[in-house]
Design an enzyme around this catalytic site. Structure first.
Site, PDB file in Angstrom:
ATOM      1  N   TYR A 142      35.585  30.783  -7.436  1.00  0.00           N
ATOM      2  CA  TYR A 142      35.372  31.067  -6.013  1.00  0.00           C
ATOM      3  C   TYR A 142      33.926  30.725  -5.630  1.00  0.00           C
ATOM      4  O   TYR A 142      33.677  30.000  -4.657  1.00  0.00           O
ATOM      5  CB  TYR A 142      35.687  32.537  -5.730  1.00  0.00           C
ATOM      6  CG  TYR A 142      35.161  33.056  -4.411  1.00  0.00           C
ATOM      7  CD1 TYR A 142      35.765  32.691  -3.207  1.00  0.00           C
ATOM      8  CD2 TYR A 142      34.055  33.915  -4.362  1.00  0.00           C
ATOM      9  CE1 TYR A 142      35.280  33.163  -1.997  1.00  0.00           C
ATOM     10  CE2 TYR A 142      33.566  34.392  -3.163  1.00  0.00           C
ATOM     11  CZ  TYR A 142      34.173  34.014  -1.976  1.00  0.00           C
ATOM     12  OH  TYR A 142      33.683  34.473  -0.782  1.00  0.00           O
TER      13      TYR A 142
ATOM     14  N   ALA B 170      38.191  30.865   4.995  1.00  0.00           N
ATOM     15  CA  ALA B 170      37.865  30.533   3.605  1.00  0.00           C
ATOM     16  C   ALA B 170      39.007  30.963   2.703  1.00  0.00           C
ATOM     17  O   ALA B 170      39.851  31.772   3.094  1.00  0.00           O
ATOM     18  CB  ALA B 170      36.577  31.249   3.184  1.00  0.00           C
ATOM     19  N   TYR B 171      39.003  30.421   1.508  1.00  0.00           N
ATOM     20  CA  TYR B 171      39.865  30.954   0.444  1.00  0.00           C
ATOM     21  C   TYR B 171      39.042  32.059  -0.207  1.00  0.00           C
ATOM     22  O   TYR B 171      38.022  31.786  -0.854  1.00  0.00           O
ATOM     23  CB  TYR B 171      40.220  29.851  -0.564  1.00  0.00           C
ATOM     24  CG  TYR B 171      41.186  30.341  -1.622  1.00  0.00           C
ATOM     25  CD1 TYR B 171      42.554  30.097  -1.509  1.00  0.00           C
ATOM     26  CD2 TYR B 171      40.734  31.085  -2.717  1.00  0.00           C
ATOM     27  CE1 TYR B 171      43.448  30.571  -2.456  1.00  0.00           C
ATOM     28  CE2 TYR B 171      41.625  31.569  -3.667  1.00  0.00           C
ATOM     29  CZ  TYR B 171      42.971  31.300  -3.536  1.00  0.00           C
ATOM     30  OH  TYR B 171      43.855  31.781  -4.475  1.00  0.00           O
ATOM     31  N   THR B 172      39.439  33.323  -0.022  1.00  0.00           N
ATOM     32  CA  THR B 172      38.567  34.434  -0.410  1.00  0.00           C
ATOM     33  C   THR B 172      39.089  35.270  -1.578  1.00  0.00           C
ATOM     34  O   THR B 172      38.474  36.287  -1.919  1.00  0.00           O
ATOM     35  CB  THR B 172      38.344  35.377   0.794  1.00  0.00           C
ATOM     36  OG1 THR B 172      39.618  35.815   1.267  1.00  0.00           O
ATOM     37  CG2 THR B 172      37.601  34.684   1.917  1.00  0.00           C
TER      38      THR B 172
ATOM     39  N   TRP C 155      29.454  41.647   0.287  1.00  0.00           N
ATOM     40  CA  TRP C 155      30.101  42.964   0.202  1.00  0.00           C
ATOM     41  C   TRP C 155      30.446  43.500   1.602  1.00  0.00           C
ATOM     42  O   TRP C 155      30.001  44.587   1.995  1.00  0.00           O
ATOM     43  CB  TRP C 155      29.198  43.942  -0.551  1.00  0.00           C
ATOM     44  CG  TRP C 155      28.996  43.668  -2.008  1.00  0.00           C
ATOM     45  CD1 TRP C 155      29.132  42.473  -2.651  1.00  0.00           C
ATOM     46  CD2 TRP C 155      28.631  44.613  -3.025  1.00  0.00           C
ATOM     47  NE1 TRP C 155      28.870  42.616  -4.007  1.00  0.00           N
ATOM     48  CE2 TRP C 155      28.556  43.923  -4.257  1.00  0.00           C
ATOM     49  CE3 TRP C 155      28.349  45.966  -3.018  1.00  0.00           C
ATOM     50  CZ2 TRP C 155      28.210  44.561  -5.459  1.00  0.00           C
ATOM     51  CZ3 TRP C 155      28.002  46.590  -4.206  1.00  0.00           C
ATOM     52  CH2 TRP C 155      27.936  45.897  -5.413  1.00  0.00           C
TER      53      TRP C 155
ATOM     54  N   LYS D 224      32.395  27.849  -3.081  1.00  0.00           N
ATOM     55  CA  LYS D 224      31.539  28.200  -1.940  1.00  0.00           C
ATOM     56  C   LYS D 224      30.193  27.483  -2.050  1.00  0.00           C
ATOM     57  O   LYS D 224      29.625  27.039  -1.046  1.00  0.00           O
ATOM     58  CB  LYS D 224      31.350  29.713  -1.857  1.00  0.00           C
ATOM     59  CG  LYS D 224      32.616  30.507  -1.526  1.00  0.00           C
ATOM     60  CD  LYS D 224      33.169  30.256  -0.133  1.00  0.00           C
ATOM     61  CE  LYS D 224      32.357  30.931   0.941  1.00  0.00           C
ATOM     62  NZ  LYS D 224      33.000  30.784   2.286  1.00  0.00           N
TER      63      LYS D 224
ATOM     64  N   THR E 264      28.519  32.996   0.694  1.00  0.00           N
ATOM     65  CA  THR E 264      28.634  34.253  -0.049  1.00  0.00           C
ATOM     66  C   THR E 264      27.490  34.490  -1.038  1.00  0.00           C
ATOM     67  O   THR E 264      26.869  33.538  -1.525  1.00  0.00           O
ATOM     68  CB  THR E 264      29.964  34.240  -0.842  1.00  0.00           C
ATOM     69  OG1 THR E 264      30.030  35.387  -1.679  1.00  0.00           O
ATOM     70  CG2 THR E 264      30.080  33.021  -1.739  1.00  0.00           C
ATOM     71  N   ASP E 265      27.285  35.775  -1.340  1.00  0.00           N
ATOM     72  CA  ASP E 265      26.340  36.158  -2.407  1.00  0.00           C
ATOM     73  C   ASP E 265      26.839  35.691  -3.774  1.00  0.00           C
ATOM     74  O   ASP E 265      26.051  35.584  -4.715  1.00  0.00           O
ATOM     75  CB  ASP E 265      26.143  37.686  -2.420  1.00  0.00           C
ATOM     76  CG  ASP E 265      27.449  38.461  -2.544  1.00  0.00           C
ATOM     77  OD1 ASP E 265      28.468  38.016  -1.963  1.00  0.00           O
ATOM     78  OD2 ASP E 265      27.472  39.507  -3.218  1.00  0.00           O
TER      79      ASP E 265
HETATM   80  N1  LIG Z   1      34.664  40.036   2.262  1.00  0.00           N
HETATM   81  C1  LIG Z   1      33.503  39.945   1.624  1.00  0.00           C
HETATM   82  O1  LIG Z   1      33.022  40.926   1.025  1.00  0.00           O
HETATM   83  C2  LIG Z   1      32.719  38.667   1.623  1.00  0.00           C
HETATM   84  C3  LIG Z   1      31.560  38.598   0.845  1.00  0.00           C
HETATM   85  C4  LIG Z   1      30.815  37.436   0.845  1.00  0.00           C
HETATM   86  C5  LIG Z   1      31.209  36.371   1.627  1.00  0.00           C
HETATM   87  N2  LIG Z   1      32.335  36.443   2.356  1.00  0.00           N
HETATM   88  C6  LIG Z   1      32.699  35.267   3.190  1.00  0.00           C
HETATM   89  O2  LIG Z   1      32.942  35.718   4.504  1.00  0.00           O
HETATM   90  C7  LIG Z   1      33.907  34.867   5.129  1.00  0.00           C
HETATM   91  C8  LIG Z   1      35.023  35.737   5.694  1.00  0.00           C
HETATM   92  O3  LIG Z   1      35.618  36.432   4.614  1.00  0.00           O
HETATM   93  P1  LIG Z   1      36.655  37.626   4.810  1.00  0.00           P
HETATM   94  O4  LIG Z   1      36.339  38.632   3.800  1.00  0.00           O
HETATM   95  O5  LIG Z   1      36.739  37.982   6.258  1.00  0.00           O
HETATM   96  O6  LIG Z   1      37.970  36.905   4.330  1.00  0.00           O
HETATM   97  P2  LIG Z   1      39.456  37.034   4.786  1.00  0.00           P
HETATM   98  O7  LIG Z   1      39.759  38.354   5.354  1.00  0.00           O
HETATM   99  O8  LIG Z   1      40.261  36.522   3.623  1.00  0.00           O
HETATM  100  O9  LIG Z   1      39.512  35.995   5.971  1.00  0.00           O
HETATM  101  C9  LIG Z   1      39.596  34.632   5.712  1.00  0.00           C
HETATM  102  C10 LIG Z   1      40.050  33.967   6.985  1.00  0.00           C
HETATM  103  O10 LIG Z   1      40.356  32.616   6.650  1.00  0.00           O
HETATM  104  C11 LIG Z   1      41.566  32.291   7.287  1.00  0.00           C
HETATM  105  N3  LIG Z   1      42.270  31.271   6.531  1.00  0.00           N
HETATM  106  C12 LIG Z   1      42.680  31.345   5.257  1.00  0.00           C
HETATM  107  N4  LIG Z   1      43.336  30.225   4.919  1.00  0.00           N
HETATM  108  C13 LIG Z   1      43.337  29.437   6.036  1.00  0.00           C
HETATM  109  C14 LIG Z   1      43.856  28.136   6.324  1.00  0.00           C
HETATM  110  N5  LIG Z   1      44.487  27.422   5.397  1.00  0.00           N
HETATM  111  N6  LIG Z   1      43.668  27.648   7.549  1.00  0.00           N
HETATM  112  C15 LIG Z   1      43.020  28.376   8.504  1.00  0.00           C
HETATM  113  N7  LIG Z   1      42.493  29.605   8.277  1.00  0.00           N
HETATM  114  C16 LIG Z   1      42.668  30.112   7.055  1.00  0.00           C
HETATM  115  C17 LIG Z   1      42.369  33.572   7.296  1.00  0.00           C
HETATM  116  O11 LIG Z   1      43.332  33.495   8.301  1.00  0.00           O
HETATM  117  P3  LIG Z   1      44.638  34.428   8.261  1.00  0.00           P
HETATM  118  O12 LIG Z   1      44.182  35.814   8.488  1.00  0.00           O
HETATM  119  O13 LIG Z   1      45.468  33.871   9.346  1.00  0.00           O
HETATM  120  O14 LIG Z   1      45.221  34.238   6.896  1.00  0.00           O
HETATM  121  C18 LIG Z   1      41.307  34.602   7.590  1.00  0.00           C
HETATM  122  O15 LIG Z   1      41.127  34.739   8.983  1.00  0.00           O
HETATM  123  C19 LIG Z   1      34.344  33.874   4.055  1.00  0.00           C
HETATM  124  O16 LIG Z   1      33.601  32.703   4.203  1.00  0.00           O
HETATM  125  C20 LIG Z   1      33.959  34.557   2.749  1.00  0.00           C
HETATM  126  O17 LIG Z   1      33.723  33.612   1.729  1.00  0.00           O
HETATM  127  C21 LIG Z   1      33.119  37.568   2.385  1.00  0.00           C
END
Ligand SMILES: NC(=O)c1ccc[n+]([C@@H]2O[C@H](COP(=O)([O-])OP(=O)(O)OC[C@H]3O[C@@H](n4cnc5c(N)ncnc54)[C@H](OP(=O)(O)O)[C@@H]3O)[C@@H](O)[C@H]2O)c1
Length: 246
Positions: free
Chosen positions: A83, A18-20, A108, A87, A59-60
């Site tokens: 964002y 995702a774009y996070t 979170w 989503k 996401t929340d």
């Molecule tokens: N972190 C939170 O607190 C949180 C909360 C709610 C929801 N979420 C959701 O949980 C999921 C995972 O989030 P995360 O926190 O683990 O995010 P993250 O660390 O930013 O990981 C995002 C992943 O997406 C990959 N990615 C980004 N751009 C890409 C592209 N163009 N092509 C292929 N892969 C790409 C990244 O790969 P690289 O590592 O190679 O860049 C990374 O593995 C997402 O859907 C996010 O919306 C996260």
């Protein structure tokens, strides 16, 4: 173009990409839309064509706050930043492409393998920095180890399609979250619990607005799986892994 057989056979596809960057999405709308809306739609269509099921992580932040209640899966989405908008659109795009999709909204996230709120706090505790933490954003911290297990349980049970809230056990505000990290840090090191000051979000202006409440109600997912680690136990595990990486 690859034919279906050339991908190899698989039963499940788990989309974590995702774009996070919550603030970055305010100005990188095209990139966020490609990754959070278009790509999940293509994946959902590909899974349908290949006879595999998709778990798409959302996401929340599809919710906007302004209420004290925990959000259920059927509550209307009302994101307050780009964002969350992308989503939310991504959820609609996977459902339109493939009705068998499972949408897992997580919140979170924290874990030892990358920088996250608790890991950043621990670095500051070690440096003895005074900290001010906002106390007007409420959510459910979720340990990646636990969320991973919950996602696997959903797949192993071949759970019904639809939206699920997949999160931890305790709803807290960010200051309370930081306090849980500080308690675990103190237990692990024997040092006094680091002192922190609660402040309002208005003291830390950010490009993207954050919801004051994005607490996820996890009742529905409990048919298949449930969080089992109270925040203090999860934090003990995290702090141990951060301080003594194996
Ligand atoms: N972190 C939170 O607190 C949180 C909360 C709610 C929801 N979420 C959701 O949980 C999921 C995972 O989030 P995360 O926190 O683990 O995010 P993250 O660390 O930013 O990981 C995002 C992943 O997406 C990959 N990615 C980004 N751009 C890409 C592209 N163009 N092509 C292929 N892969 C790409 C990244 O790969 P690289 O590592 O190679 O860049 C990374 O593995 C997402 O859907 C996010 O919306 C996260």
């Amino acid at each position: 173009m690859l034919g279906a057989g050339e991908y190899g056979r698989f039963d499940w596809c788990l989309n974590l990409a995702a774009y996070t960057n919550v603030d970055g999405a305010e100005t990188h709308v095209r990139e966020a839309t490609e990754l959070n809306v278009l790509a999940p739609g293509y994946l959902a269509a590909a899974c349908l064509a290949l006879g595999a099921r998709l778990v798409h992580v959302s996401t929340d932040y599809v919710f906007g706050g302004g209420t004290a209640e925990a959000y259920s899966e059927n509550d209307p989405m009302a994101p307050v930043q780009k964002y969350g908008e992308t989503k939310a659109d991504g959820e609609e795009s996977v459902i339109q492409a493939n009705l068998a999709t499972i949408i897992a909204r997580v919140s979170w996230l924290y874990g030892p393998s990358k920088r996250c709120f608790p890991v950043g706090l621990i670095e500051n505790f070690k440096a003895g920095k005074p900290l001010r933490i906002v106390d007007d954003q409420r959510g459910v911290p979720s340990y990646t180890e636990e969320v991973s297990r919950m996602l696997l349980d959903l797949m192993e049970a071949n759970a019904e399609a639809g939206i699920y809230h997949v999160a931890g056990s305790d709803a807290v505000n960010r200051f309370e979250y930081a306090e849980a990290v500080a308690r675990a840090y103190s237990r692990a090191t024997g040092a006094a619990k680091p002192e922190m000051t609660p402040v309002a979000s208005s003291e830390f202006p950010t490009p993207a607005k954050r919801p004051d409440n994005s607490v996820l109600n996890t009742e529905k997912v409990r048919k298949y799986t449930k969080p089992h680690m109270p925040i203090d136990a999860a934090m003990d595990s995290l702090v141990h892994r951060v301080l003594e990486p194996t």
